[in-house]
Design a protein around this motif. Structure first.
Motif, PDB file in Angstrom:
ATOM      1  N   ALA A  63       0.815  -1.224   0.000  1.00 29.51           N
ATOM      2  CA  ALA A  63       0.000   0.000   0.000  1.00 29.51           C
ATOM      3  C   ALA A  63       0.843   1.266   0.000  1.00 29.51           C
ATOM      4  N   ILE A  66      -0.442   5.674  -3.808  1.00 30.57           N
ATOM      5  CA  ILE A  66      -1.659   6.407  -3.450  1.00 30.57           C
ATOM      6  C   ILE A  66      -2.784   5.927  -4.363  1.00 30.57           C
ATOM      7  N   ARG A  67      -3.916   5.553  -3.755  1.00 25.51           N
ATOM      8  CA  ARG A  67      -5.051   5.053  -4.525  1.00 25.51           C
ATOM      9  C   ARG A  67      -6.295   5.883  -4.230  1.00 25.51           C
ATOM     10  N   GLU A  68      -6.973   6.306  -5.278  1.00 22.55           N
ATOM     11  CA  GLU A  68      -8.229   7.029  -5.115  1.00 22.55           C
ATOM     12  C   GLU A  68      -9.308   6.020  -4.712  1.00 22.55           C
ATOM     13  N   VAL A  69     -10.047   6.318  -3.631  1.00 25.62           N
ATOM     14  CA  VAL A  69     -11.103   5.411  -3.190  1.00 25.62           C
ATOM     15  C   VAL A  69     -12.499   6.014  -3.336  1.00 25.62           C
ATOM     16  N   ALA A  77     -11.116  11.321  -1.917  1.00 25.73           N
ATOM     17  CA  ALA A  77     -10.580  10.577  -0.775  1.00 25.73           C
ATOM     18  C   ALA A  77      -9.566   9.571  -1.308  1.00 25.73           C
ATOM     19  N   VAL A  78      -8.418   9.497  -0.629  1.00 26.43           N
ATOM     20  CA  VAL A  78      -7.370   8.589  -1.083  1.00 26.43           C
ATOM     21  C   VAL A  78      -6.957   7.654   0.047  1.00 26.43           C
ATOM     22  N   ASP A  79      -6.433   6.518  -0.349  1.00 23.17           N
ATOM     23  CA  ASP A  79      -5.799   5.581   0.567  1.00 23.17           C
ATOM     24  C   ASP A  79      -4.306   5.738   0.328  1.00 23.17           C
ATOM     25  N   LYS A  80      -3.577   6.111   1.381  1.00 24.54           N
ATOM     26  CA  LYS A  80      -2.142   6.336   1.255  1.00 24.54           C
ATOM     27  C   LYS A  80      -1.457   5.896   2.538  1.00 24.54           C
ATOM     28  N   CYS A  82       0.247   6.137   5.998  1.00 24.26           N
ATOM     29  CA  CYS A  82      -0.009   7.157   7.021  1.00 24.26           C
ATOM     30  C   CYS A  82       1.171   8.112   7.182  1.00 24.26           C
TER      31      CYS A  82
END
Length: 87
Positions: A63, A66-69, A77-80, A82
């Motif tokens: 992970a 960076i993934r757009e969720v 909102a992104v998953d990145k 921490c």
């Protein structure tokens, strides 16, 4: 276990974080390993501490990308990771 083979350590890592086998070597694992190497070079962590951390917490190798969720209009909102800054 300090005397574990690489295969045993990897099996333990996958047991703790099955998603590791689906992680991208190029986009996730290698960038994280470079980040960990930087911490060793900067004397923040030792090589042994880094190995123990990676085996105990294998999710740190995944992970990284960076993934757009979610997106609505201009709000995203992104998953990145921490510890990754987005400036």
């Amino acid at each position: 276990r300090p005397d574990a083979t690489a295969e045993e350590a990897f099996a333990r890592m996958v047991e703790r974080w099955p998603g590791l086998v689906e992680s991208s070597l190029e986009e996730d694992v290698l960038p994280r390993l470079k980040q960990l190497q930087h911490l060793v070079n900067a004397d923040v962590l030792t090589g042994v501490e880094t190995a123990n951390l990676t085996i105990a917490q294998p999710k740190i190798l995944s992970a990284y990308k960076i993934r757009e969720v979610w997106r609505e209009g201009e709000l995203v909102a992104v998953d990145k990771p921490c510890d990754m800054r987005i400036d």
